[in-house]
Design an enzyme around this catalytic site. Sequence first.
Site, short mmCIF file in Angstrom:
data_model
loop_
_atom_site.label_atom_id
_atom_site.label_comp_id
_atom_site.label_asym_id
_atom_site.label_seq_id
_atom_site.Cartn_x
_atom_site.Cartn_y
_atom_site.Cartn_z
N CYS A 126 -3.55 10.73 2.00
CA CYS A 126 -2.92 9.45 1.62
C CYS A 126 -1.56 9.70 1.01
O CYS A 126 -0.53 9.39 1.58
CB CYS A 126 -3.80 8.72 0.63
N LYS A 176 0.83 -1.21 0.00
CA LYS A 176 0.00 0.00 0.00
C LYS A 176 0.87 1.26 0.00
O LYS A 176 0.63 2.22 -0.75
CB LYS A 176 -0.94 -0.02 1.22
N1 SAJ Z 1 -2.43 14.91 -8.29
C1 SAJ Z 1 -1.65 15.70 -9.11
N2 SAJ Z 1 -1.39 15.26 -10.37
C2 SAJ Z 1 -1.88 14.08 -10.83
C3 SAJ Z 1 -2.65 13.27 -9.99
C4 SAJ Z 1 -2.91 13.71 -8.71
O1 SAJ Z 1 -1.20 16.78 -8.72
O2 SAJ Z 1 -1.61 13.77 -12.00
C5 SAJ Z 1 -2.72 15.36 -6.92
C6 SAJ Z 1 -4.21 15.55 -6.65
O3 SAJ Z 1 -4.66 16.80 -7.09
C7 SAJ Z 1 -4.24 15.41 -5.15
C8 SAJ Z 1 -3.15 14.37 -4.87
O4 SAJ Z 1 -2.34 14.36 -6.03
O5 SAJ Z 1 -3.89 16.61 -4.51
C9 SAJ Z 1 -3.66 12.99 -4.60
O6 SAJ Z 1 -4.74 12.66 -5.46
P1 SAJ Z 1 -4.90 11.24 -6.16
O7 SAJ Z 1 -6.11 11.27 -7.00
O8 SAJ Z 1 -3.65 10.86 -6.83
O9 SAJ Z 1 -5.02 10.22 -4.96
P2 SAJ Z 1 -5.94 10.12 -3.64
O10 SAJ Z 1 -5.15 10.64 -2.49
O11 SAJ Z 1 -7.31 10.63 -3.83
O12 SAJ Z 1 -6.06 8.51 -3.55
C10 SAJ Z 1 -4.87 7.74 -3.52
C11 SAJ Z 1 -5.02 6.58 -4.53
N3 SAJ Z 1 -3.72 5.93 -4.70
C12 SAJ Z 1 -3.21 5.69 -5.93
O13 SAJ Z 1 -3.75 6.05 -6.94
C13 SAJ Z 1 -1.92 4.95 -5.97
C14 SAJ Z 1 -6.07 5.60 -4.04
O14 SAJ Z 1 -6.13 4.46 -4.88
C15 SAJ Z 1 -5.77 5.17 -2.60
O15 SAJ Z 1 -6.74 4.28 -2.10
C16 SAJ Z 1 -5.77 6.42 -1.74
O16 SAJ Z 1 -4.70 7.26 -2.20
C17 SAJ Z 1 -5.55 6.04 -0.31
O17 SAJ Z 1 -6.53 6.02 0.46
O18 SAJ Z 1 -4.41 5.70 0.07
#
Ligand code: SAJ
Length: 419
Positions: free
Chosen positions: A265, A211
Site C-alpha cells: 500500500c 485514499k
Molecule cells: N512504518 C515505519 N514507521 C512507522 C510506521 C510504519 O517504518 O512509524 C513502515 C512499516 O514497518 C511498514 C510500512 O511502513 O513497512 C507500512 O506499514 P503501515 O502500518 O504504516 O501501513 P500498512 O501498509 O499496513 O497499511 C496502510 C494504512 N494506511 C495508513 O495508515 C494511512 C491502512 O490504513 C491502509 O488501509 C493500508 O495502508 C492500505 O491498504 O492502503
Amino acid sequence: MFKTLSVIGLGYIGLPTAAVFASRKVRVYGVDVNENTVSTINRGGIHIVEPDLDIIVRAAVTEGYLSASTKVSAADAFIIAVPTPFKENHVADLTYIEKACQALAPVLEQGNLVILESTSPVGATEKIAEWLAIARPDLTFPQSHGESSDIRIAHCPERVLPGHVLRELVQNDRVIGGMTPACSAAAVALYKTFVKGDCVITNSRTAEMAKLTENSFRDVNIAFANELSMICDKLDINVWELISLANRHPRVNILQPGAGVGGHCIAVDPWFIVDSCPDQARIIRMAREVNDSKPEWVLDKVKQQLDVWHKANPDAGRSHAKVAVLGLAFKPDIDDLRESPALDIALELADTGCQLLIVEPNITALPKQFSQPEVVLTDVRSALDADIICVLVRHSAFSVIKPELANHNAVVDAVGLLR
Ligand code: SAJ
C-alpha cells in the site's frame, strides 16, 4: 435491499469484507482466481494471517452465508477487491480490475451496484464504467454527472490496517465516492449493513485521491523519520530519543524510522499520484525515494559490521561469519512478506556467503528465494549465537531477548528494539 453480494478478490481485504457481510446475514459469493484459496475457504479455513478472521469465516461458511468459487455469480451488489500493483515505470497496472469487470459483466442485471474497493489512481472508477458499458451495451451506466442509470458504480476505498482489519472495517469512517448521488446513496446503504463509522459521501475522483493522500501522508512522515535516522547516525545522536523528545511538542508527531517502507500500500500508492502529476508531486516522489533507499543503508551498516568481524578473524572465510536477521515481514506481528524491506535485506545478505540465521516467528518455512543451504529459519534464542545480529522488524516476540541483545557487541538495530 442487498440480499446477495459478490466479492471479487479474496485477499487481505476481500476475505474479511466478505466474512463481515456474511456475518450480518448477507449471502456472499466470494470469487478468486486461486483454486487453493477457494477450496480453503469452502472448508471454512483461511489462507492469510489476520486475528479472529478464522472464527468468522468458519461461522459464515458453516451457516451457509459465505461460499467461494472461481466463477462470478449474479448478485445484488459486487465489490472488487483485487490488487493494483504498478508496472516497471511506477504506472498503475489496472489489469486485475479490468479482468474483474470482464468476469462480472455477463451476470450484471439492472439495479446492480458495483463498488471498487481496490486502491486506484484517479480516474479508475470512470474506467470501470467504460469497460462495463462496452461489455454490456444493453445496460446504461453512470456518467460522472449523469442522470439515473441501470447500474450504479462507486469507489469506496478500503482503509483498514493489517492486523486490526476486523475492528477497523466496522469502526472506521468510510469514504463513499459514487459516480452520481444515486450511486453514493446505494453504496451507503450497502456499507451501513455493518459500518459503525460515518459513511462520508463525495465523488469517485475525490475518493480515489483521498485514499492515495492518506497513504502518501504516512509515507512522507516515515520518510522524514528515516531521513532523521540517517542524519542522527552521522551526528552520533540516538534518533529514538530525539524523536521522543521532539514529539513532546504539542504540534509535533514524527513516526518511527525502520528498515524501509514495505507492504503493498504505502510503498505503492504514492506513485499513482506521482504518475498522474509528475511535475507537481515533488515531496511525494522524494519521500518514496528516501524510503526506498533505507534498506540499502541498513545493508551497508551490516556489511560494515561484517568487515569489522573479518578484520578480527583474518583467517576465517566468509562462510564462517554468522549473521542473524530478526524479522522478515513488512511490519511487526504479521506474516506478510510482500514488498518487505527486511526480506530484501536478508536476500542480499544470503548472497554474501555468510551463514544466515533467520528468525521470523510468523512463518513456518523460508520463502523459496532462499536457495542457499547456509540459510536457516530458527528461533529467537538461537539468534543470540550469531556474530552479528540485525533487527529488521519490531515483532513483539523479540522483546524476550532484549537484555542479551543489549550486551551483544555487534547489533544493527534498524527499528529501535533497544531504544
Ligand atoms: N512504518 C515505519 N514507521 C512507522 C510506521 C510504519 O517504518 O512509524 C513502515 C512499516 O514497518 C511498514 C510500512 O511502513 O513497512 C507500512 O506499514 P503501515 O502500518 O504504516 O501501513 P500498512 O501498509 O499496513 O497499511 C496502510 C494504512 N494506511 C495508513 O495508515 C494511512 C491502512 O490504513 C491502509 O488501509 C493500508 O495502508 C492500505 O491498504 O492502503
